[in-house]
Design a protein around this motif. Structure first.
Motif, PDB file in Angstrom:
ATOM      1  N   THR A 132       0.807  -1.223   0.000  1.00  0.00           N
ATOM      2  CA  THR A 132       0.000   0.000   0.000  1.00  0.00           C
ATOM      3  C   THR A 132       0.842   1.275   0.000  1.00  0.00           C
ATOM      4  O   THR A 132       0.623   2.165  -0.818  1.00  0.00           O
ATOM      5  CB  THR A 132      -0.949   0.028   1.215  1.00  0.00           C
ATOM      6  N   ILE A 133       1.828   1.347   0.898  1.00  0.00           N
ATOM      7  CA  ILE A 133       2.648   2.564   0.976  1.00  0.00           C
ATOM      8  C   ILE A 133       3.575   2.662  -0.218  1.00  0.00           C
ATOM      9  O   ILE A 133       3.843   3.757  -0.724  1.00  0.00           O
ATOM     10  CB  ILE A 133       3.448   2.604   2.297  1.00  0.00           C
ATOM     11  N   GLY A 134       4.058   1.509  -0.690  1.00  0.00           N
ATOM     12  CA  GLY A 134       4.915   1.517  -1.867  1.00  0.00           C
ATOM     13  C   GLY A 134       4.215   2.103  -3.073  1.00  0.00           C
ATOM     14  O   GLY A 134       4.780   2.915  -3.805  1.00  0.00           O
ATOM     15  N   ARG A 135       2.968   1.713  -3.272  1.00  0.00           N
ATOM     16  CA  ARG A 135       2.217   2.253  -4.407  1.00  0.00           C
ATOM     17  C   ARG A 135       1.786   3.699  -4.161  1.00  0.00           C
ATOM     18  O   ARG A 135       1.812   4.538  -5.057  1.00  0.00           O
ATOM     19  CB  ARG A 135       0.988   1.378  -4.674  1.00  0.00           C
ATOM     20  N   GLN A 136       1.390   3.953  -2.924  1.00  0.00           N
ATOM     21  CA  GLN A 136       0.930   5.302  -2.584  1.00  0.00           C
ATOM     22  C   GLN A 136       2.035   6.340  -2.787  1.00  0.00           C
ATOM     23  O   GLN A 136       1.785   7.442  -3.280  1.00  0.00           O
ATOM     24  CB  GLN A 136       0.480   5.315  -1.120  1.00  0.00           C
ATOM     25  N   ASN A 137       3.262   5.973  -2.415  1.00  0.00           N
ATOM     26  CA  ASN A 137       4.389   6.911  -2.511  1.00  0.00           C
ATOM     27  C   ASN A 137       5.250   6.676  -3.743  1.00  0.00           C
ATOM     28  O   ASN A 137       6.328   7.263  -3.862  1.00  0.00           O
ATOM     29  CB  ASN A 137       5.266   6.809  -1.257  1.00  0.00           C
ATOM     30  N   ALA A 138       4.770   5.813  -4.646  1.00  0.00           N
ATOM     31  CA  ALA A 138       5.480   5.532  -5.904  1.00  0.00           C
ATOM     32  C   ALA A 138       6.938   5.181  -5.653  1.00  0.00           C
ATOM     33  O   ALA A 138       7.858   5.771  -6.205  1.00  0.00           O
ATOM     34  CB  ALA A 138       5.370   6.737  -6.852  1.00  0.00           C
ATOM     35  N   TRP A 139       7.130   4.181  -4.779  1.00  0.00           N
ATOM     36  CA  TRP A 139       8.501   3.748  -4.476  1.00  0.00           C
ATOM     37  C   TRP A 139       9.226   3.306  -5.739  1.00  0.00           C
ATOM     38  O   TRP A 139       8.625   2.796  -6.682  1.00  0.00           O
ATOM     39  CB  TRP A 139       8.481   2.554  -3.528  1.00  0.00           C
ATOM     40  N   SER A 140      10.530   3.471  -5.717  1.00  0.00           N
ATOM     41  CA  SER A 140      11.367   2.934  -6.786  1.00  0.00           C
ATOM     42  C   SER A 140      11.524   1.426  -6.572  1.00  0.00           C
ATOM     43  O   SER A 140      11.217   0.902  -5.502  1.00  0.00           O
ATOM     44  CB  SER A 140      12.749   3.595  -6.756  1.00  0.00           C
ATOM     45  N   ASP A 141      12.025   0.735  -7.596  1.00  0.00           N
ATOM     46  CA  ASP A 141      12.287  -0.702  -7.459  1.00  0.00           C
ATOM     47  C   ASP A 141      13.250  -0.961  -6.306  1.00  0.00           C
ATOM     48  O   ASP A 141      13.128  -1.959  -5.594  1.00  0.00           O
ATOM     49  CB  ASP A 141      12.888  -1.262  -8.755  1.00  0.00           C
ATOM     50  N   SER A 142      14.197  -0.036  -6.139  1.00  0.00           N
ATOM     51  CA  SER A 142      15.191  -0.178  -5.072  1.00  0.00           C
ATOM     52  C   SER A 142      14.533  -0.148  -3.695  1.00  0.00           C
ATOM     53  O   SER A 142      14.889  -0.939  -2.805  1.00  0.00           O
ATOM     54  CB  SER A 142      16.231   0.946  -5.170  1.00  0.00           C
ATOM     55  N   SER A 143      13.555   0.728  -3.490  1.00  0.00           N
ATOM     56  CA  SER A 143      12.871   0.820  -2.193  1.00  0.00           C
ATOM     57  C   SER A 143      12.063  -0.443  -1.903  1.00  0.00           C
ATOM     58  O   SER A 143      12.055  -0.938  -0.775  1.00  0.00           O
ATOM     59  CB  SER A 143      11.956   2.047  -2.166  1.00  0.00           C
ATOM     60  N   PHE A 144      11.383  -0.966  -2.934  1.00  0.00           N
ATOM     61  CA  PHE A 144      10.654  -2.233  -2.761  1.00  0.00           C
ATOM     62  C   PHE A 144      11.628  -3.337  -2.356  1.00  0.00           C
ATOM     63  O   PHE A 144      11.360  -4.118  -1.442  1.00  0.00           O
ATOM     64  CB  PHE A 144       9.934  -2.627  -4.056  1.00  0.00           C
ATOM     65  N   TYR A 145      12.751  -3.382  -3.054  1.00  0.00           N
ATOM     66  CA  TYR A 145      13.744  -4.427  -2.791  1.00  0.00           C
ATOM     67  C   TYR A 145      14.292  -4.322  -1.366  1.00  0.00           C
ATOM     68  O   TYR A 145      14.421  -5.341  -0.665  1.00  0.00           O
ATOM     69  CB  TYR A 145      14.881  -4.314  -3.805  1.00  0.00           C
ATOM     70  N   LYS A 146      14.608  -3.103  -0.918  1.00  0.00           N
ATOM     71  CA  LYS A 146      15.196  -2.917   0.414  1.00  0.00           C
ATOM     72  C   LYS A 146      14.220  -3.324   1.514  1.00  0.00           C
ATOM     73  O   LYS A 146      14.604  -3.983   2.484  1.00  0.00           O
ATOM     74  CB  LYS A 146      15.635  -1.462   0.593  1.00  0.00           C
ATOM     75  N   HIS A 147      12.960  -2.921   1.386  1.00  0.00           N
ATOM     76  CA  HIS A 147      11.983  -3.281   2.418  1.00  0.00           C
ATOM     77  C   HIS A 147      11.718  -4.785   2.428  1.00  0.00           C
ATOM     78  O   HIS A 147      11.539  -5.378   3.496  1.00  0.00           O
ATOM     79  CB  HIS A 147      10.686  -2.503   2.225  1.00  0.00           C
ATOM     80  N   ASN A 148      11.691  -5.404   1.249  1.00  0.00           N
ATOM     81  CA  ASN A 148      11.537  -6.859   1.204  1.00  0.00           C
ATOM     82  C   ASN A 148      12.735  -7.557   1.838  1.00  0.00           C
ATOM     83  O   ASN A 148      12.579  -8.567   2.520  1.00  0.00           O
ATOM     84  CB  ASN A 148      11.356  -7.329  -0.244  1.00  0.00           C
ATOM     85  N   SER A 149      13.920  -6.996   1.639  1.00  0.00           N
ATOM     86  CA  SER A 149      15.128  -7.566   2.245  1.00  0.00           C
ATOM     87  C   SER A 149      15.057  -7.503   3.760  1.00  0.00           C
ATOM     88  O   SER A 149      15.400  -8.461   4.463  1.00  0.00           O
ATOM     89  CB  SER A 149      16.374  -6.821   1.747  1.00  0.00           C
TER      90      SER A 149
END
Length: 424
Positions: A132-149
């Motif tokens: 939800t926050i990733g889409r809401q704030n238009a995260w970059s691929d890098s941000s998605f990857y870091k939070h998943n890590s």
């Protein structure tokens, strides 16, 4: 025998008349007895990473949530196997199921029906946060990857971790696990802790987290401050040497041109990668930065202008101004270029793991990356006497504190130059 077909494909949806090809849902299509069911697999992928004929993701690919092709394809086959087993059970009883029965049996088989009735756990909430926050704030691929890590590290620490456990002691145990078991540097631990607190702050606002111990938890991570990190940059002499040297092949020549262009403009890799010829007007670069979404204007100088002129009549994909490679290939080429340019100055890299000081001696070419160009621009601009406030207008920095590491370098250089008078 119930004749059936279970296939997997990508959802076909258009936006403004154009087919969506990025982050497309992977769906399962089931047909039997002239009936059709479409179910979401729980995964998304870019269209060019999906093999339509085989109904699977290409090997070595990742989606925006950080899931690999092997993980996604495994889940696809698990779904197929589960559905086949459901049909076989109906065949045993010689019963033709309805679409609703298939859906219900699938929910029960996968535990989804029960999971909806139970309280969602910490990792369910972390996935919700990322989505939800990733889409809401238009995260970059890098941000998605870091939070998943970070989420995966927490799962490795304790797969049964819950919000109720997260007091200050538990947070300390988590950091100890990352430091001792994973040998993670203090600088990286500091970043990971910020990500965890970002998630917990959101969870508290949503009412999932009842205690606020995470706000009080502020460990002292030795060497985690920004000032410890050495600013790697090219001196003006090194930059001009690289800019004017003969390059043995087109691959390295193009990498050199892009790198030097960033050294003369202060552009980040993401911005030079997206720079188009239409962005250059009236001897200026007019762009909206990828990272901070800032609208900035950068005047061209004779060096940056000459590089653009070199590629003016060369047609590049998507109207790009320069032939920019992928970040990984670009960084690999830079190290090769640095070696050719004899950037052999030795420097000591220092970091901490817990209280243990670690260091290694490296040559400058070994640590050349895309971001060195931006640092080179700032240091050389300050050395020329250009005011920090002006440089910030070019680079998009919003805080004068960001200039502090660079001004320290320039002050040191001035001190060294003044000592030359004593040698006369």
């Amino acid at each position: 025998m119930i004749k059936r077909s279970i296939t997997f494909d990508l959802e076909k949806r258009k936006k403004d008349g154009v087919l969506i090809v990025k982050n497309v849902p992977i769906r399962c299509c089931i047909t039997f007895n002239r009936q059709r069911i479409t179910m979401f697999t729980g995964h998304r992928i870019d269209a060019d990473k999906f093999i339509q004929a085989k109904g699977m993701v290409k090997n070595g690919c990742y989606n925006e949530m950080g899931f690999s092709s092997s993980e996604i394809n495994y889940d696809i086959e698990e779904m197929r196997s589960t559905l086949q087993e459901i049909f076989r059970k109906f065949e045993i009883t010689n019963e033709m199921p309805t679409t609703d029965q298939i859906k219900e049996k699938y929910k029960i088989a996968t535990g989804k029906q029960q999971a909806q009735e139970e309280k969602a756990g910490l990792f369910d909430r972390y996935k919700e946060f990322i989505d939800t926050i990733g889409r809401q704030n238009a995260w970059s691929d890098s941000s998605f990857y870091k939070h998943n890590s970070v989420m995966h590290l927490l799962q490795q620490y304790n797969p049964d971790l819950e919000f109720d456990n997260l007091d200050e002691e538990e947070l300390q145990n988590i950091l100890e696990f990352m430091r001792v078991e994973k040998n993670i540097r203090n600088t990286t631990l500091n970043k990971y802790l910020r990500f965890i607190k970002q998630f917990l702050s959101w969870a508290e606002l949503k009412g999932y987290l009842k205690n606020a111990d995470y706000k009080r938890y502020k460990p002292k991570l030795k060497g985690a401050n920004f000032e410890l990190k050495k600013v790697i940059y090219l001196t003006w002499e090194e930059l001009i040497k690289l800019y004017t040297m003969e390059i043995p092949n087109i691959r390295l020549e193009q990498t050199r041109d892009v790198f030097c262009f960033c050294c003369f403009t202060g552009l980040r890799y993401s911005d030079v990668y997206n720079l188009k010829k239409i962005d250059i007007k009236d001897a200026k670069l007019n762009i909206i930065t990828i990272k901070d979404v800032d609208n900035i204007s950068i005047e061209l100088n004779k060096y940056s202008r000459a590089i653009l002129e070199k590629y003016k009549d060369i047609e590049l994909k998507k109207g790009k101004a320069l032939p920019v490679l992928s970040n990984q290939k670009y960084n690999d080429n830079l190290k090769e270029l640095g070696q050719l340019a004899e950037l052999n100055e030795e420097m000591t890299e220092v970091w901490y793991v817990g209280n243990k000081r670690m260091e290694r001696v490296v040559k400058k070419y070994e640590v050349l990356t895309t971001h060195v160009a931006r640092k080179t621009f700032v240091v050389n601009a300050l050395t020329m006497g250009i005011p920090p406030q002006v440089i910030m207008r070019w680079t998009g920095h919003n805080d004068i504190k960001a200039m502090k590491p660079y001004t320290k370098i320039v002050d040191k250089l001035k001190e060294q130059e003044m000592k030359k008078f004593d040698e006369m």
